[in-house]
Design a protein around this motif. Structure first.
Motif, PDB file in Angstrom:
ATOM      1  N   ASP A 271       0.821  -1.224   0.000  1.00 38.27           N
ATOM      2  CA  ASP A 271       0.000   0.000   0.000  1.00 38.27           C
ATOM      3  C   ASP A 271       0.851   1.269   0.000  1.00 38.27           C
ATOM      4  N   VAL A 272       2.143   1.107   0.222  1.00 42.31           N
ATOM      5  CA  VAL A 272       3.020   2.291   0.277  1.00 42.31           C
ATOM      6  C   VAL A 272       3.392   2.687  -1.160  1.00 42.31           C
ATOM      7  N   ASP A 273       3.112   3.948  -1.517  1.00 37.63           N
ATOM      8  CA  ASP A 273       3.413   4.408  -2.882  1.00 37.63           C
ATOM      9  C   ASP A 273       4.907   4.653  -3.074  1.00 37.63           C
ATOM     10  N   TRP A 274       5.538   5.265  -2.058  1.00 36.70           N
ATOM     11  CA  TRP A 274       6.965   5.606  -2.167  1.00 36.70           C
ATOM     12  C   TRP A 274       7.707   5.246  -0.886  1.00 36.70           C
ATOM     13  N   PHE A 275       8.858   4.606  -1.032  1.00 33.67           N
ATOM     14  CA  PHE A 275       9.780   4.432   0.082  1.00 33.67           C
ATOM     15  C   PHE A 275      10.898   5.442  -0.151  1.00 33.67           C
ATOM     16  N   VAL A 276      10.854   6.527   0.579  1.00 37.57           N
ATOM     17  CA  VAL A 276      11.851   7.595   0.379  1.00 37.57           C
ATOM     18  C   VAL A 276      12.984   7.352   1.377  1.00 37.57           C
ATOM     19  N   ALA A 277      14.049   6.751   0.869  1.00 36.99           N
ATOM     20  CA  ALA A 277      15.136   6.287   1.741  1.00 36.99           C
ATOM     21  C   ALA A 277      16.299   7.269   1.743  1.00 36.99           C
ATOM     22  N   HIS A 278      17.003   7.320   2.870  1.00 40.81           N
ATOM     23  CA  HIS A 278      18.262   8.064   2.941  1.00 40.81           C
ATOM     24  C   HIS A 278      19.200   7.538   1.855  1.00 40.81           C
ATOM     25  N   GLN A 279      19.952   8.436   1.234  1.00 40.15           N
ATOM     26  CA  GLN A 279      20.831   8.067   0.119  1.00 40.15           C
ATOM     27  C   GLN A 279      22.278   7.953   0.620  1.00 40.15           C
ATOM     28  N   ALA A 280      22.626   6.783   1.181  1.00 43.83           N
ATOM     29  CA  ALA A 280      24.009   6.589   1.666  1.00 43.83           C
ATOM     30  C   ALA A 280      24.818   5.826   0.638  1.00 43.83           C
ATOM     31  N   LEU A 317      15.486  14.880  -1.961  1.00 42.88           N
ATOM     32  CA  LEU A 317      14.729  13.933  -2.791  1.00 42.88           C
ATOM     33  C   LEU A 317      13.238  14.280  -2.794  1.00 42.88           C
ATOM     34  N   VAL A 318      12.734  14.661  -1.631  1.00 42.13           N
ATOM     35  CA  VAL A 318      11.307  15.032  -1.543  1.00 42.13           C
ATOM     36  C   VAL A 318      11.044  16.248  -2.444  1.00 42.13           C
ATOM     37  N   GLY A 330      -2.437  12.483  -1.396  1.00 41.37           N
ATOM     38  CA  GLY A 330      -3.130  11.209  -1.165  1.00 41.37           C
ATOM     39  C   GLY A 330      -2.195  10.014  -1.177  1.00 41.37           C
ATOM     40  N   GLN A 331      -0.970  10.182  -1.699  1.00 40.06           N
ATOM     41  CA  GLN A 331      -0.046   9.040  -1.721  1.00 40.06           C
ATOM     42  C   GLN A 331       0.479   8.739  -0.312  1.00 40.06           C
ATOM     43  N   LEU A 332       0.794   7.447  -0.111  1.00 36.51           N
ATOM     44  CA  LEU A 332       1.342   7.030   1.177  1.00 36.51           C
ATOM     45  C   LEU A 332       2.864   6.898   1.021  1.00 36.51           C
ATOM     46  N   VAL A 333       3.599   7.600   1.895  1.00 37.07           N
ATOM     47  CA  VAL A 333       5.062   7.609   1.801  1.00 37.07           C
ATOM     48  C   VAL A 333       5.656   7.045   3.084  1.00 37.07           C
ATOM     49  N   CYS A 334       6.685   6.209   2.917  1.00 28.30           N
ATOM     50  CA  CYS A 334       7.456   5.734   4.068  1.00 28.30           C
ATOM     51  C   CYS A 334       8.875   6.284   3.942  1.00 28.30           C
ATOM     52  N   PHE A 335       9.273   7.124   4.886  1.00 36.19           N
ATOM     53  CA  PHE A 335      10.641   7.650   4.921  1.00 36.19           C
ATOM     54  C   PHE A 335      11.481   6.678   5.768  1.00 36.19           C
ATOM     55  N   LEU A 336      12.727   6.427   5.364  1.00 32.47           N
ATOM     56  CA  LEU A 336      13.564   5.534   6.165  1.00 32.47           C
ATOM     57  C   LEU A 336      15.020   5.974   6.116  1.00 32.47           C
ATOM     58  N   ALA A 337      15.698   5.854   7.259  1.00 36.17           N
ATOM     59  CA  ALA A 337      17.088   6.338   7.306  1.00 36.17           C
ATOM     60  C   ALA A 337      17.848   5.695   8.459  1.00 36.17           C
ATOM     61  N   LEU A 338      19.174   5.606   8.264  1.00 42.64           N
ATOM     62  CA  LEU A 338      20.079   5.150   9.330  1.00 42.64           C
ATOM     63  C   LEU A 338      21.313   6.045   9.291  1.00 42.64           C
ATOM     64  N   GLY A 339      21.771   6.445  10.462  1.00 49.74           N
ATOM     65  CA  GLY A 339      22.931   7.339  10.469  1.00 49.74           C
ATOM     66  C   GLY A 339      23.787   7.173  11.701  1.00 49.74           C
ATOM     67  N   SER A 340      24.901   7.882  11.697  1.00 52.82           N
ATOM     68  CA  SER A 340      25.845   7.857  12.803  1.00 52.82           C
ATOM     69  C   SER A 340      25.124   8.102  14.123  1.00 52.82           C
ATOM     70  N   GLY A 341      25.498   7.299  15.118  1.00 51.10           N
ATOM     71  CA  GLY A 341      24.832   7.429  16.424  1.00 51.10           C
ATOM     72  C   GLY A 341      24.914   6.132  17.231  1.00 51.10           C
ATOM     73  N   LEU A 342      24.556   4.946  16.654  1.00 49.14           N
ATOM     74  CA  LEU A 342      23.715   4.857  15.456  1.00 49.14           C
ATOM     75  C   LEU A 342      22.288   5.242  15.765  1.00 49.14           C
ATOM     76  N   HIS A 343      21.652   5.900  14.814  1.00 47.42           N
ATOM     77  CA  HIS A 343      20.226   6.182  14.888  1.00 47.42           C
ATOM     78  C   HIS A 343      19.595   5.582  13.638  1.00 47.42           C
ATOM     79  N   TRP A 344      18.423   5.035  13.775  1.00 41.14           N
ATOM     80  CA  TRP A 344      17.706   4.576  12.589  1.00 41.14           C
ATOM     81  C   TRP A 344      16.203   4.704  12.829  1.00 41.14           C
ATOM     82  N   GLY A 345      15.456   4.808  11.751  1.00 43.17           N
ATOM     83  CA  GLY A 345      14.028   4.976  11.942  1.00 43.17           C
ATOM     84  C   GLY A 345      13.286   5.110  10.636  1.00 43.17           C
ATOM     85  N   ALA A 346      11.958   5.186  10.770  1.00 47.74           N
ATOM     86  CA  ALA A 346      11.086   5.320   9.597  1.00 47.74           C
ATOM     87  C   ALA A 346       9.870   6.140  10.000  1.00 47.74           C
TER      88      ALA A 346
END
Ligand code: ACO
Length: 351
Positions: A271-280, A317-318, A330-346
């Motif tokens: 159901d997710v239209d876009w997975f907008v991921a961090h660009q590492a 990117l957005v 109306g589109q469903l977007v999932c943002f996702l990222a991981l970074g120094s810390g480490l921190h990660w999330g969506a």
């Protein structure tokens, strides 16, 4: 009213693009290696003297204009950067002053490449608690300051000779140096007018045990004085990175957090239209896509043009997606990222 929604976006990439071939003039690397291992073709670097807050200004102005607002309407700034203008104070206040909105509260978010999920969560809380109405979220990075070569003019001119010592130093850091570029992305967010649209949920995690997978050892306040000439000689001002460990963390934790967030919100991955991921690294995102079993067409990529701009990748990117018409209400977007810390999330958002 729903959660926060994006009402305007902007981006800025300083200076002319620096290609992989140009980098090969200052260290032992090649266009072929960089493309195959990372998907990067070029990046931008801000000129000496230009900080994250300067790179952020045009991006912020474009986002505010796209929102149909003026700078005076912004009542909170969230500034995401791991390369601030100064060790302190943070860059958010500097940006506010440069935008002519002195007095508007500014909070720096220090979650590196994972800044955006955290920033969306904080902005949502600020708006829900009525502490703010129009929040300017900016991700901006000036990575050029930690690049390991000294002869910047050699990038542009193949005739400029690079000292062997300089070339060897840069080569020691090549796995890191080819990844990062400068840039800024901005979004104005405010409460959605309907419950159907806006931020749905955010899931973020931190594990300080993995902090040293990528970090800057030098110029920290554990030491007296906090910066010494020896730290520069020992190259401790350049981030140290365990690339393979980070790669493994990203390809396990990102699918995990996306699945967990979707499950707890009864959202099917389909159901997710876009997975907008961090660009590492494009390879990381391809493995994540495979692991989630989603259509790669729904995972946009722009790393070829900018490299890894850390806290700026997602808003850049957005902005591209809004301006070229891929992002639609109306589109469903999932943002996702991981970074120094480490921190990660969506984060899940209905546009
Ligand atoms: N050019 C040419 N050769 C290189 C380069 C380069 N730029 N970099 C490394 N190599 C060589 C290595 O020396 C090694 O040679 P060897 O086999 O003779 O020892 C070989 O290439 C393979 O090196 P690896 O490190 O195994 O290469 P890998 O395929 O893992 O790619 C990379 C390295 C691109 C860094 C990858 O591990 C990666 O992307 N990791 C994740 C990094 C990341 O996400 N960083 C951002 C973190 S987020 C944040 O918050 C900042």
């Amino acid at each position: 009213m729903g959660g926060i929604t994006i009402v305007g976006t902007g981006r800025h990439a300083p200076g002319a693009p620096v290609t992989n071939e140009m980098l090969a003039r200052v260290m032992d690397t090649s266009d072929e290696w960089i493309r195959r291992r990372t998907g990067i073709e070029q990046r931008h670097f801000a000129e000496d003297g230009m900080g994250a807050s300067d790179i952020a200004v045009p991006a912020a102005q474009r986002a505010i204009e796209a929102a149909g607002l003026t700078t005076k309407d912004i009542d909170y700034i969230l500034f995401c950067t791991m390369t601030p203008d100064f060790l302190f104070p943070g860059s958010g206040g500097l940006l506010g002053a440069k935008l002519g909105i002195r007095g508007v509260p500014a909070l720096d978010i220090r979650q590196q490449c994972c800044a955006m999920p955290f920033a969306l969560q904080v902005a949502n809380g600020l708006v829900a608690s009525r502490a703010a109405k129009n929040v300017l979220i900016v991700g901006a990075e000036a990575h050029a300051g930690f690049m390991p070569w000294q002869k910047w003019e050699a990038l542009l001119d193949p005739e400029v000779k690079v000292a062997s010592e300089d070339y060897q130093r840069a080569t020691r850091h090549r796995a890191l140096a080819v990844l990062f570029g400068d840039g800024a992305g901005a979004m104005v967010v405010r409460a959605s007018e309907t419950a159907e649209r806006g931020l749905i949920d955010v899931e973020v995690h931190t594990d300080g045990d993995d902090a040293e997978h990528i970090f800057i050892e030098g110029s920290g306040f554990r030491r007296r004085p906090y910066v010494t000439p020896e730290q520069i000689t020992n190259e401790e001002h350049i981030p140290s990175m365990e690339g393979r460990d980070l790669f493994k963390c990203a390809v396990t934790r990102l699918p995990e957090v996306v699945r967990s967030l979707c499950e707890r919100n009864d959202v099917a991955l389909d159901d997710v239209d876009w997975f907008v991921a961090h660009q590492a690294n494009d390879r990381i995102n391809r493995v994540v896509v495979q692991s989630l079993g989603v259509d790669p067409e729904r995972v946009p990529s722009n790393i070829a043009k900018y490299g890894n701009t850390s806290g700026a990748t997602i808003p850049i990117l957005v902005d591209e997606m809004y301006r070229d018409g891929r992002a639609k209400p109306g589109q469903l977007v999932c943002f996702l990222a991981l970074g120094s810390g480490l921190h990660w999330g969506a984060a899940l958002m209905r546009l």
